[in-house]
Design a protein around this motif. Sequence first.
Motif, mmCIF file in Angstrom:
data_model
loop_
_atom_site.group_PDB
_atom_site.id
_atom_site.type_symbol
_atom_site.label_atom_id
_atom_site.label_comp_id
_atom_site.label_asym_id
_atom_site.label_seq_id
_atom_site.Cartn_x
_atom_site.Cartn_y
_atom_site.Cartn_z
ATOM 1 N N ARG A 63 0.851 -1.190 0.000
ATOM 2 C CA ARG A 63 0.000 0.000 0.000
ATOM 3 C C ARG A 63 0.887 1.240 0.000
ATOM 4 N N THR A 64 0.311 2.384 -0.303
ATOM 5 C CA THR A 64 1.008 3.661 -0.225
ATOM 6 C C THR A 64 0.542 4.341 1.050
ATOM 7 N N THR A 65 1.479 4.622 1.928
ATOM 8 C CA THR A 65 1.140 5.294 3.180
ATOM 9 C C THR A 65 1.742 6.689 3.139
ATOM 10 N N ILE A 66 0.886 7.665 3.330
ATOM 11 C CA ILE A 66 1.265 9.070 3.269
ATOM 12 C C ILE A 66 1.032 9.666 4.648
ATOM 13 N N VAL A 67 1.999 10.416 5.153
ATOM 14 C CA VAL A 67 1.818 11.074 6.445
ATOM 15 C C VAL A 67 1.749 12.576 6.243
ATOM 16 N N ALA A 68 0.945 13.205 7.074
ATOM 17 C CA ALA A 68 0.861 14.668 7.119
ATOM 18 C C ALA A 68 1.674 15.106 8.328
ATOM 19 N N VAL A 69 2.562 16.041 8.129
ATOM 20 C CA VAL A 69 3.411 16.525 9.215
ATOM 21 C C VAL A 69 3.266 18.033 9.354
ATOM 22 N N ASN A 70 3.428 18.506 10.588
ATOM 23 C CA ASN A 70 3.391 19.946 10.823
ATOM 24 C C ASN A 70 4.783 20.527 10.608
ATOM 25 N N ALA A 71 4.943 21.797 10.903
ATOM 26 C CA ALA A 71 6.219 22.474 10.672
ATOM 27 C C ALA A 71 7.356 21.884 11.493
ATOM 28 N N ALA A 72 7.033 21.237 12.617
ATOM 29 C CA ALA A 72 8.050 20.607 13.458
ATOM 30 C C ALA A 72 8.296 19.152 13.043
ATOM 31 N N ASP A 73 7.741 18.725 11.903
ATOM 32 C CA ASP A 73 7.834 17.363 11.377
ATOM 33 C C ASP A 73 7.181 16.340 12.307
ATOM 34 N N GLU A 74 6.191 16.791 13.095
ATOM 35 C CA GLU A 74 5.402 15.879 13.910
ATOM 36 C C GLU A 74 4.265 15.358 13.041
ATOM 37 N N ILE A 75 4.017 14.076 13.142
ATOM 38 C CA ILE A 75 2.937 13.487 12.357
ATOM 39 C C ILE A 75 1.606 13.913 12.961
ATOM 40 N N ILE A 76 0.771 14.544 12.131
ATOM 41 C CA ILE A 76 -0.548 14.990 12.592
ATOM 42 C C ILE A 76 -1.675 14.224 11.919
ATOM 43 N N GLY A 77 -1.320 13.365 10.970
ATOM 44 C CA GLY A 77 -2.318 12.549 10.305
ATOM 45 C C GLY A 77 -1.654 11.618 9.327
ATOM 46 N N TYR A 78 -2.418 10.660 8.847
ATOM 47 C CA TYR A 78 -1.900 9.776 7.815
ATOM 48 C C TYR A 78 -3.050 9.135 7.060
ATOM 49 N N ALA A 79 -2.730 8.660 5.889
ATOM 50 C CA ALA A 79 -3.678 7.903 5.070
ATOM 51 C C ALA A 79 -2.909 6.779 4.416
ATOM 52 N N ASP A 80 -3.591 5.666 4.234
ATOM 53 C CA ASP A 80 -2.969 4.627 3.428
ATOM 54 C C ASP A 80 -3.921 4.240 2.314
ATOM 55 N N LEU A 81 -3.329 3.974 1.181
ATOM 56 C CA LEU A 81 -4.092 3.621 -0.012
ATOM 57 C C LEU A 81 -3.617 2.249 -0.465
ATOM 58 N N GLU A 82 -4.548 1.337 -0.574
ATOM 59 C CA GLU A 82 -4.220 -0.009 -1.004
ATOM 60 C C GLU A 82 -3.902 -0.007 -2.497
ATOM 61 N N PRO A 83 -3.229 -1.054 -2.992
ATOM 62 C CA PRO A 83 -2.854 -1.073 -4.410
ATOM 63 C C PRO A 83 -4.026 -0.889 -5.374
ATOM 64 N N ASP A 84 -5.233 -1.267 -4.953
ATOM 65 C CA ASP A 84 -6.400 -1.095 -5.833
ATOM 66 C C ASP A 84 -7.023 0.287 -5.718
ATOM 67 N N GLY A 85 -6.415 1.178 -4.911
ATOM 68 C CA GLY A 85 -6.905 2.540 -4.778
ATOM 69 C C GLY A 85 -7.836 2.767 -3.603
ATOM 70 N N GLN A 86 -8.167 1.723 -2.865
ATOM 71 C CA GLN A 86 -9.049 1.876 -1.708
ATOM 72 C C GLN A 86 -8.307 2.568 -0.569
ATOM 73 N N ILE A 87 -8.959 3.509 0.062
ATOM 74 C CA ILE A 87 -8.417 4.151 1.252
ATOM 75 C C ILE A 87 -8.857 3.305 2.441
ATOM 76 N N ASP A 88 -7.894 2.812 3.199
ATOM 77 C CA ASP A 88 -8.240 2.021 4.378
ATOM 78 C C ASP A 88 -8.163 2.889 5.627
ATOM 79 N N HIS A 89 -7.064 3.559 5.846
ATOM 80 C CA HIS A 89 -6.903 4.448 7.000
ATOM 81 C C HIS A 89 -6.826 5.892 6.522
ATOM 82 N N PHE A 90 -7.490 6.772 7.252
ATOM 83 C CA PHE A 90 -7.414 8.220 7.019
ATOM 84 C C PHE A 90 -7.665 8.845 8.385
ATOM 85 N N TYR A 91 -6.603 9.048 9.141
ATOM 86 C CA TYR A 91 -6.720 9.484 10.532
ATOM 87 C C TYR A 91 -5.914 10.753 10.771
ATOM 88 N N ARG A 92 -6.341 11.508 11.785
ATOM 89 C CA ARG A 92 -5.587 12.679 12.220
ATOM 90 C C ARG A 92 -5.545 12.692 13.734
#
Length: 142
Positions: A63-92
């Motif tokens: 899967r492709t896992t993308i993280v959202a980070v703030n200016a201090a590089d702290e993770i404030i959210g993430y999403a993962d996309l499965e190979p078929d394009g389905q979003i499984d996790h989308f959390y903040r």
Amino acid sequence: MIGSPRLFALREYRAEDAPALARLFFESVQALGPRRYGPAQAAAWAPAPADPASVHARASDGRTTIVAVNAADEIIGYADLEPDGQIDHFYRRPDAAGAGVARRDFELRGQAIHNWLMERQLDWPTSCGRSYAGSSGPPRPS
């Protein structure tokens, strides 16, 4: 409070992110889950933080896992996309909840993920993805 949740950058998941993602998922489900699903379901869904090794294995399974980070590089959210394009996790992180910008924050992240995917000529053909991109969905890669 994490500051303005509108200010974030996206980057790809790194192995050292696993402990933060395990904690973020647990805290988000416990704090925000009962608002929509009820306390019992949230408790069953995430009774304890996941083992970071299992989070890493999941994020590395194709899967492709993308993280959202703030200016201090702290993770404030993430999403993962499965190979078929389905979003499984989308959390903040729950500490941004209640600031009156949650809906806009969610929309911005959705659009940012859409842009991130398009830059890499990837697609998300799911109905959730199309809701961010408009009724016709994102353009298909050539």
